[in-house]
Design an enzyme around this catalytic site. Sequence first.
Site, short mmCIF file in Angstrom:
data_model
loop_
_atom_site.label_atom_id
_atom_site.label_comp_id
_atom_site.label_asym_id
_atom_site.label_seq_id
_atom_site.Cartn_x
_atom_site.Cartn_y
_atom_site.Cartn_z
N ASN A 64 5.73 -14.45 -35.42
CA ASN A 64 5.44 -14.69 -34.01
C ASN A 64 4.54 -13.65 -33.38
OD1 ASN A 64 6.97 -17.16 -33.50
ND2 ASN A 64 8.69 -15.89 -34.13
N GLU A 123 0.46 -19.79 -21.90
CA GLU A 123 0.51 -20.16 -23.31
C GLU A 123 1.05 -21.57 -23.47
OE1 GLU A 123 1.06 -15.79 -25.38
OE2 GLU A 123 2.80 -17.12 -25.33
N GLU A 160 4.94 -20.16 -22.09
CA GLU A 160 5.26 -19.10 -21.14
C GLU A 160 3.96 -18.59 -20.52
OE1 GLU A 160 7.18 -15.88 -23.14
OE2 GLU A 160 5.48 -15.45 -24.42
N ASN A 188 2.00 -15.09 -19.51
CA ASN A 188 1.97 -13.64 -19.62
C ASN A 188 1.25 -13.08 -18.41
OD1 ASN A 188 3.33 -13.35 -22.10
ND2 ASN A 188 1.49 -14.07 -23.13
N PHE A 209 3.69 -10.24 -45.02
CA PHE A 209 2.43 -10.33 -44.27
C PHE A 209 2.18 -9.09 -43.41
CE2 PHE A 209 3.77 -14.82 -44.76
CZ PHE A 209 2.79 -15.17 -45.66
#
Lengths: 674, 506
Positions: free
Chosen positions: A212, A252, A265, A267, A325
């Site tokens: 995320n 978003e 949401e 930001n 990752f």
Amino acid sequence: MGIKTVAIHSDVDANAVHVKMADEAVCVGPAPTSKSYLNMDAIMEVIKKTRAQAVHPGYGFLSENKEFARRLASEGVTFIGPDTHAIQAMGDKIESKLLAKNAKVNTIPGFDGVVKDADEAVRIAREIGYPVMIKASAGGGGKGMRIAWDDEETREGFRFSSQEAASSFGDDRLLIEKFIDNPRHIEIQVLADKHGNALWLNERECSIQRRNQKVVEEAPSTFLDPETRRAMGEQAVALAKAVKYSSAGTVEFLVDSSKNFYFLEMNTRLQVEHPVTECITGLDLVQEMIRVAKGYPLRHKQADIPINGWAVECRVYAEDPYKSFGLPSIGKLSQYQEPLHVPSVRVDSGIQQGSDISIYYDPMISKLITYGSNRAEALKRMEEALDNYVIRGVAHNISLLREVIIHPRFVQGDISTKFLPEIYPDGFKGHNLTDLERRELLATAASLYVAEQLRSQQFLGTQRIPVAKSKRSTWELSVRLGDGIYPVAVSKDGSSFSVEVDGMKLNVTSEWNLASPLLSVTIDGTQRTIQRLSRNASGDTSIQFLGTVRVMSLRSDTGLMLLEDVQGCFCLRSSQLLAYKLQILTKVAAELSKYMPEKAAEDTSSILRSPMPGAVVAVSVKPGDTVSEGQEICVIEAMKMQNSMTAAKTGKVKAVHCKAGDTVGEGDLLVELE
Amino acid sequence: MAAVRVLRRAAAAARLRGAGPGPGPHRAASGARPPSVPERIEEKRRAALLGGGQGRIDAQHKRGKLTARERILLLLDPDSFDEYDMFVEHRCSDFGMDSSKNKYPGDSVVTGRGRINGRLAYVFSQDFTVFGGSLSGAHAQKICKVMDQAAMVGAPVIGLNDSGGARIQEGVESLAGYADIFLRNVLCSGVVPQISLIMGPCAGGAVYSPALTDFTFMVKDTSYLFITGPDVVKSVTNEDVTQEQLGGAKTHTTVSGVAHRAFENDIDALLNLREFFNYLPLSNRDPAPVCECHDPSDRLVPELDTVVPTESTKAYDMLDIIHSIADEREFFEIMPSYARNIVVGFARMNGRTVGIVGNQPKVASGCLDINSSVKGARFVRFCDAFNIPLITFVDVPGFLPGTAQEYGGIIRHGAKLLFAFAEATVPKITVITRKGAVQIIFRGKEADAEAEYVDKFANPFPAAMRGFVDDIIQPSTTRLRICHDLDVLASKTQSSPWKKHANIPL
């Protein structure tokens, strides 16, 4: 803009770039963020002392902290951001969603509030329709998010999330909502002033994420058509207006494969990835934020906002992409050179050669942005920029970034937030060399070796005993790469080498500057930028080629040393950690090497080493305990992440080398099993 | 068989000019005729190349070791080895040693000269496949011959040691052979660089030859150095100890300080030796070598502005400084695991070899103690003997206090470091990175030793105002300044008063 600036910094950042650039700098405390960058008292003190008139909170730390904004307001200092009200409204998942609904913004069907019991959770889940996502309302980002595909998983998710909600946040409310399969993360940049004007500055596609967190962003998105873009933009502006938003903000959305978009949401701050928007719109968002904060009306109309060309941003992190990752890495940047010589490149960074990447802060090295008249051009420049980026001393994720931006699915724009786990289900393993690329790598490495050997005979000045120069024109070498050993013949032809690999001849040309961190090589007409990271007398060479590189630290008898290494390149002592090895020997030495004794490798199943630098939060075993495979042994916290270390086999604990509160380095021995 | 192929190559290289045709196919057929001289030469040569025979070569390989000739092949440039004394045989007639099956042409050592990156080196390589590499009178004589030649010509001697010790059958003849070698080690000392690479056992009196040379390197797991082996130790002191614990590479590179560095295996060791060789001048008559260098001498080193922490108590790694300043970040460290509170080794500045000495704040705050003083002193003396400029990075809190140090003679041993620096006439450049509680400042241009107390780096003025330090520089310009100064100091000449030799406090 002619505004004098004051930088605040922690002890360890005393030499940081922002400190040097500011007119004044004040230290607000020691390294831990809670004592410095989050220390409101200290920061307020600095504001008073320096008589600052306004504060730009950046994009981390206190940027979305309503308390901070309130305190500034009470001191009559301008917060360069939205009002406290907007921060508060958008900071709460449930309230923001309600607001969005009321502003006619598409929201994900779902339920938010207190869920009585598991049965109610199942009822709600069935209403919404599987799959559903369950999480604590107060939890940020994807933290504690669980996905349920049936009733049983819903019950389990309810149990877990409600516990977490109560214990971690002291807030029982849960969010159960439709889980969007194959979603894309596309966000709209908005800019609003204090006079009720608001603009949407087009979208950013941020679907490439891991855990995320965004990794690669671009603007515009390949996926949106003008209608969808306008619809999303208008809804974003509607929401901004609904909360009387001023300053720059980001709404978003999750977008499904049918271009349905749902509010995620908002930001209420500048986003890390704002440069891509600046590139395509030509606006300087920070400048606009400052203007808005001062009370000026917006200078632009919606019709003035263009999409000029294409911009891509890669987040360059000090982390090892071969572990989930990206697990954080720390160290000193022994060499650091930004690829600013590549055209249309912007690098936003706060570090420089010699900087320390510490465990205290986010391990981001820089934001690398490239711009082009179209996407292909921007991506091509990104590839070049990544190849020309010199980062030594810490692990970095250049290899992952480069693989992403050249992946056919990415190039076609066929991406979702699940891109990384889908493309690399077993974890990222570095670049897979094609046969041609392998030959290129072998030819380049062998040429470099010969260039080095030739230079070793170049002594300047007159010699009392003349140097007997070798008349050799052909070198027969044996190069080990991964499991393969390749005979390579190199013959010199002026400044270029003719290299025979696999029965094919390649012509390798370069200036062979053996001191430069970047080496431009032309192999049969193809230009490549390679980086030789290290070499030693025994022919072990590490080369960054097509981005693939790996840095790892090892314990040696001289203490902790950082060994830079390439995947595709060798590491004598812990080969199992690497996918390839590269060792160049003369044919004679290679033939004799078969007599060399195999050194026993450390049995790693009975020892547990810290995979990253961090702090030991808890140790759950003591010597003499019996542990089973997979059982948690201790927890390491690094860069705000808790990592559970588990036993690789069943056995008895022989020794524990750490205790809660210890700071450990990568490769430090934590626990030994018998 | 690779080994055989390799040997053939060596044969081709060693063949004397004009030795006549090699063995033709007709030779086997003409069995009755006594072999001609060229045939006998060829036969002896073939025998010499096989050392102790294929069986023993295989056994050597099984131990993870290369043969004496294979080692030479890897150490020297291709086709550059000129062998001496291939036909020398031992002269012992006791214990049945005179039987022809106990004679091996060349005996238990291969000697000669060759080139390393084009530069001349003399080499002896003990052959463990012949009587376990034991030292016969003939063996010693061969070694002495290359050492004598090396001293006359002015080129380094490299010994590849792999020997069971004295040739027991020869008794005093063998022991006298050691004495001859020791004498030459001492006579060559300071004349030509002498390097020992221990690649197998080296025990008893034999250890003193490497100990007299300038550098002793070892191969991990396959080499040992000790005066008396574990069995004798057990019978005398009742200690239980393994060979590895008593005299392995780890012991000597970390505990005893006998060896200067250890390498993974034979190949790693020999290739590193080639690299190391390039740092050395051929003799005390030659200047420090200057290699072609691609690293700009005026390169600024921005990280140096931040590498030294502002808090004077906080440690940093002196190696970071050394790597960032040296050409291409390359530093050949000597004794990296022993007395780590001081760092010594070779690097290049604008292509020219320099010796680097640095306090290591990361280890014991970089204080000086007995071991680090001796380590530093010996390195400084080597550099001075062979015209290698010295660059010293100072950040020292002083000498380590305590009874262990005082009883151990820190006064006597610490004096060695002072002595070595003061005695050195090569260009000397000192960079004080932070503090010198006892600041020893030597300036190449005047080369006078001065001592001045400066309480902390934060205040370099007392020293600067009195002229004890030449300048206060921006850290990022350190490389540029050193390269510049070295150019100027290249013509430095300084002589000491006549003396037989100085009397360093041993």
